[in-house]
Design an enzyme around this catalytic site. Structure first.
Site, PDB file in Angstrom:
ATOM      1  N   LYS A  68       0.836  -1.210   0.000  1.00 32.43           N
ATOM      2  CA  LYS A  68       0.000   0.000   0.000  1.00 32.43           C
ATOM      3  C   LYS A  68       0.868   1.256   0.000  1.00 32.43           C
ATOM      4  O   LYS A  68       0.662   2.189  -0.770  1.00 32.43           O
ATOM      5  CB  LYS A  68      -0.859   0.021   1.273  1.00 32.43           C
ATOM      6  CG  LYS A  68      -2.264  -0.440   1.078  1.00 32.43           C
ATOM      7  CD  LYS A  68      -3.069  -0.038   2.312  1.00 32.43           C
ATOM      8  CE  LYS A  68      -4.492  -0.519   2.179  1.00 32.43           C
ATOM      9  NZ  LYS A  68      -5.242  -0.304   3.413  1.00 32.43           N
ATOM     10  N   CYS A  76      28.464  16.084  39.119  1.00 30.86           N
ATOM     11  CA  CYS A  76      28.347  17.546  39.103  1.00 30.86           C
ATOM     12  C   CYS A  76      27.627  18.043  40.359  1.00 30.86           C
ATOM     13  O   CYS A  76      28.226  18.088  41.419  1.00 30.86           O
ATOM     14  CB  CYS A  76      27.674  17.996  37.813  1.00 30.86           C
ATOM     15  SG  CYS A  76      28.061  19.692  37.402  1.00 30.86           S
ATOM     16  N   GLN A 107      28.872  18.281  44.341  1.00 31.93           N
ATOM     17  CA  GLN A 107      28.805  19.478  45.188  1.00 31.93           C
ATOM     18  C   GLN A 107      28.025  19.186  46.471  1.00 31.93           C
ATOM     19  O   GLN A 107      28.417  19.604  47.561  1.00 31.93           O
ATOM     20  CB  GLN A 107      28.149  20.625  44.408  1.00 31.93           C
ATOM     21  CG  GLN A 107      28.954  21.036  43.169  1.00 31.93           C
ATOM     22  CD  GLN A 107      28.256  22.092  42.322  1.00 31.93           C
ATOM     23  OE1 GLN A 107      27.097  22.433  42.567  1.00 31.93           O
ATOM     24  NE2 GLN A 107      28.952  22.605  41.313  1.00 31.93           N
ATOM     25  N   GLU A 112      24.802  28.973  45.330  1.00 26.77           N
ATOM     26  CA  GLU A 112      23.707  28.853  44.354  1.00 26.77           C
ATOM     27  C   GLU A 112      22.340  28.802  45.047  1.00 26.77           C
ATOM     28  O   GLU A 112      21.338  29.202  44.484  1.00 26.77           O
ATOM     29  CB  GLU A 112      23.908  27.567  43.510  1.00 26.77           C
ATOM     30  CG  GLU A 112      22.828  27.361  42.460  1.00 26.77           C
ATOM     31  CD  GLU A 112      23.011  26.114  41.595  1.00 26.77           C
ATOM     32  OE1 GLU A 112      23.965  25.339  41.820  1.00 26.77           O
ATOM     33  OE2 GLU A 112      22.185  25.921  40.689  1.00 26.77           O
ATOM     34  N   HIS A 118      30.898  15.623  33.897  1.00 28.51           N
ATOM     35  CA  HIS A 118      29.829  14.690  33.523  1.00 28.51           C
ATOM     36  C   HIS A 118      30.405  13.508  32.736  1.00 28.51           C
ATOM     37  O   HIS A 118      30.410  13.528  31.505  1.00 28.51           O
ATOM     38  CB  HIS A 118      28.783  15.402  32.668  1.00 28.51           C
ATOM     39  CG  HIS A 118      27.972  16.397  33.416  1.00 28.51           C
ATOM     40  ND1 HIS A 118      26.815  16.065  34.083  1.00 28.51           N
ATOM     41  CD2 HIS A 118      28.162  17.713  33.623  1.00 28.51           C
ATOM     42  CE1 HIS A 118      26.323  17.146  34.671  1.00 28.51           C
ATOM     43  NE2 HIS A 118      27.117  18.166  34.402  1.00 28.51           N
ATOM     44  N   GLU A 161      29.168  10.768  32.135  1.00 29.56           N
ATOM     45  CA  GLU A 161      28.145  10.057  31.350  1.00 29.56           C
ATOM     46  C   GLU A 161      28.163  10.430  29.867  1.00 29.56           C
ATOM     47  O   GLU A 161      27.788   9.634  29.013  1.00 29.56           O
ATOM     48  CB  GLU A 161      26.748  10.287  31.941  1.00 29.56           C
ATOM     49  CG  GLU A 161      26.191  11.709  31.877  1.00 29.56           C
ATOM     50  CD  GLU A 161      26.570  12.582  33.073  1.00 29.56           C
ATOM     51  OE1 GLU A 161      27.583  12.262  33.747  1.00 29.56           O
ATOM     52  OE2 GLU A 161      25.878  13.591  33.312  1.00 29.56           O
TER      53      GLU A 161
HETATM   54  N1  GLN Z   1      24.044  23.833  39.597  1.00 27.26           N
HETATM   55  C1  GLN Z   1      25.398  23.433  39.702  1.00 27.26           C
HETATM   56  C2  GLN Z   1      26.336  24.423  39.034  1.00 27.26           C
HETATM   57  O1  GLN Z   1      25.922  25.230  38.245  1.00 27.26           O
HETATM   58  C3  GLN Z   1      25.610  22.045  39.130  1.00 27.26           C
HETATM   59  C4  GLN Z   1      25.408  21.959  37.667  1.00 27.26           C
HETATM   60  C5  GLN Z   1      25.219  20.561  37.145  1.00 27.26           C
HETATM   61  O2  GLN Z   1      24.939  19.651  37.915  1.00 27.26           O
HETATM   62  N2  GLN Z   1      25.330  20.381  35.848  1.00 27.26           N
HETATM   63  O3  GLN Z   1      27.523  24.421  39.305  1.00 27.26           O
END
Ligand code: GLN
Length: 548
Positions: free
Chosen positions: A225, A390, A394, A414, A520, A522
């Site tokens: 089709k 990340c 922290q 932050e 990161h 990952e």
């Molecule tokens: N908010 C944090 C910073 O700006 C961590 C950022 C994140 O996890 N990508 O440093």
């Protein structure tokens, strides 16, 4: 004359049917036949990049080595092709218009009237050509985001049409469409696809190949089709049913001879057939494996009544790659940070013992922070393997400062507006300036930075290297004024940036696996080459699993 070939991939009927994965899979097949492949993603929105978008709405923001914040499909391309891509591999309407306007301001159009057509499509073609020239790829795959018929992507389709007329023998169109099977009818319907192919025809494009996405494979009748009504020979109607693992898709496409059909269209022949490793990977994925239970404590997956996992796509993939390496299957659990603060938190925290490993991934802003800190404390005290990415690093430092170093109310600047006594995580001065002038887009500490690793640490063992390069996306850093007190209390500074002296990795001693990274990892995990830190984390999670 150029021998480079351009394959445009566009979609119809609806979005979210896996165009990115299909594009990556087409690339994988061509690669396995001995060709060099690269891929470009076109996002039709005005945003210059994906960095300013909400991950719940748009999914994960992927980051390349050169610091481009882009669509998660670039992550799919990198994972499937095992290639490192750059800013040039990502196009948005915003980027194209910005370039055209900048060129106009510099008299780049020599005083003539600059018009949407053909100047915008021409800029798109220039950018595609730049990637072709730079990568020297045999095949340049170009995925056009959105679906045909949308006003937004019409200029990109126009660019595709124009390139085809300029180089008729070098351009191929693949159309990915969706075929619904409405429950009350119980039959696969082809009409929406027929209608969208008509829309594509209106844009001056005739597809060479149609990939029919559906929950089930296309039968002979549906193929016939679609072939008759869409002007595409039967052999080029490719069935693309739902699969359990995305890594199966190249194999399914091969069963339908997609690779050879593409080569035939261009009059080319396969140079090799190197698919064994990928086939073995899929065999592992499909075999029955033991389970390792990983919990991710985050906040970007609740969307109303639904759970959306796209925000942490690379984290999920990295966990899978590492688990498959050990012939395990990860069961991934989404643990809302809200569970670990307030009323039921004690009970929820205790339940963390049921997991073999916990990850706190990246994130922004104060919401959910205390819940995450409580979960991290529990992992530290109860020796549950912990990987902090990340923000997850922290928060591990904040938790340690508060509860081990007794720096009461230690925090990241932050999350608090007023001045605090222990700004253990703080913003860099140049970042502070940027925030003051609201220069948010593309200004974080982004992309690849080098990290020097201290010998005799978990990280040194995992990487088996003392210098690595990892990708970043953050504004805040471990405040070096507090390094000494952290170290006095036995926190290990396992990685630093050799130029800026910023802390990149922290670890704890006397714990099976407690690692926090400012970067990161990952983003760099590949299915056939899992990331060393994820591998080490999963290894220790598996060990815990056996002890339970
Ligand atoms: N908010 C944090 C910073 O700006 C961590 C950022 C994140 O996890 N990508 O440093």
């Amino acid at each position: 004359m150029t021998r480079q070939k351009y394959i445009f991939v566009a979609g119809g009927v609806m979005s979210g049917v896996g165009k990115g994965i299909a594009t990556a899979s087409i690339g994988k097949i061509l690669q396995s036949k001995g060709f060099k492949v690269t891929a470009i993603k076109i996002d039709p929105y005005i945003n210059v990049d994906a960095g300013t978008m909400n991950p719940i709405e748009h999914g994960e923001i992927f980051v390349t080595d050169d610091g481009t914040e882009c669509d998660q499909d670039l992550g799919n391309y990198e994972r499937f092709l095992d290639e490192t891509l750059t800013s040039d591999n990502y196009l948005t309407t915003g980027r194209v218009y910005q370039a055209v306007i900048n060129k106009e301001r510099k008299l780049g159009y020599h005083g003539r009237c600059v018009e949407v057509v053909p100047d915008i499509p021409n800029e798109v073609i220039t950018r595609i050509k730049k990637v072709a020239k730079k990568t020297k790829a045999d095949f340049i795959l170009i995925e056009i985001g959105g679906t045909v018929g949308e006003y937004q992507n019409s200029l990109f389709l126009e660019a595709a049409r124009m390139l085809k007329i300029l180089e008729p023998n070098n351009v191929l169109f693949i159309f990915i469409s969706y075929l619904p099977i409405p429950e009350n009818i119980g039959e696969m319907k082809t009409k929406p696809t027929q209608t969208s192919v008509r829309l594509l025809n209106e844009a001056g494009i005739q597809p060479d190949i149609i990939l029919g996405r559906s929950s089930l494979p296309l039968d002979a009748l549906r193929k016939k089709k679609l072939s008759i009504s869409c002007n595409v020979v039967k052999e080029n109607i490719i069935s693309a049913p739902d699969v359990k693992s995305i890594y199966e898709i190249p194999i399914n496409f091969e069963k339908e001879h997609l690779g050879n059909q593409i080569l035939k269209k261009f009059g080319l022949k396969a140079k090799t057939h190197q698919f064994k490793n990928w086939q073995n990977l899929v065999k592992t994925i499909k075999s029955n494996k033991k389970i390792v239970k990983i919990g991710i404590v985050g906040k970007y997956f609740e969307s109303g009544q639904f759970i959306l996992l796209d925000s942490y796509l690379s984290v999920i993939e990295a966990i899978k790659h590492a688990a498959w390496y050990f012939k395990f299957e990860p069961d991934i659990y989404w643990l809302s940070s809200a569970n670990y603060e307030g009323k039921n938190s004690i009970k929820c925290l205790k339940e963390l013992k049921n997991y073999d490993g916990i990850i706190v991934p990246g994130g922004f802003g104060p919401r959910g922070i205390n819940g995450k800190i409580n979960a991290i404390k529990f992992c530290r005290e109860n020796k549950i393997p912990y990987l902090g990415l990340c923000l997850g690093m922290q928060l591990a430092v904040i938790e340690f400062a508060r509860n081990v170093c007794h720096l009461k109310n230690a925090n990241s600047t932050e999350f608090v507006t007023k001045k605090i006594q222990y700004p253990i995580i703080d913003i860099m001065p140049e970042q502070k300036k940027l925030l003051r002038i609201k220069a948010y887009g593309g200004t974080m500490r982004l992309g690849a930075y080098s990290c020097q690793i201290s010998p005799n640490t978990i990280s040194a063992k995992a990487y088996n290297l003392l210098e690595v390069s990892e990708r970043h996306r953050h504004r805040y850093e471990l405040n070096n004024n507090f390094r000494e007190i952290l170290e006095q209390h036995n926190m290990v500074i396992a990685g630093i940036n050799p130029k800026s002296n910023l802390v990149e990795i922290i670890e704890l001693k006397n714990h099976p696996f407690f690692v926090g990274v400012q970067f990161h990892p990952e983003y760099k995990s590949r299915p056939l080459n899992p990331h060393p830190l994820f591998k080490e984390f999963i290894k220790s999670a598996i060990r815990k699993h056996h002890h339970n």
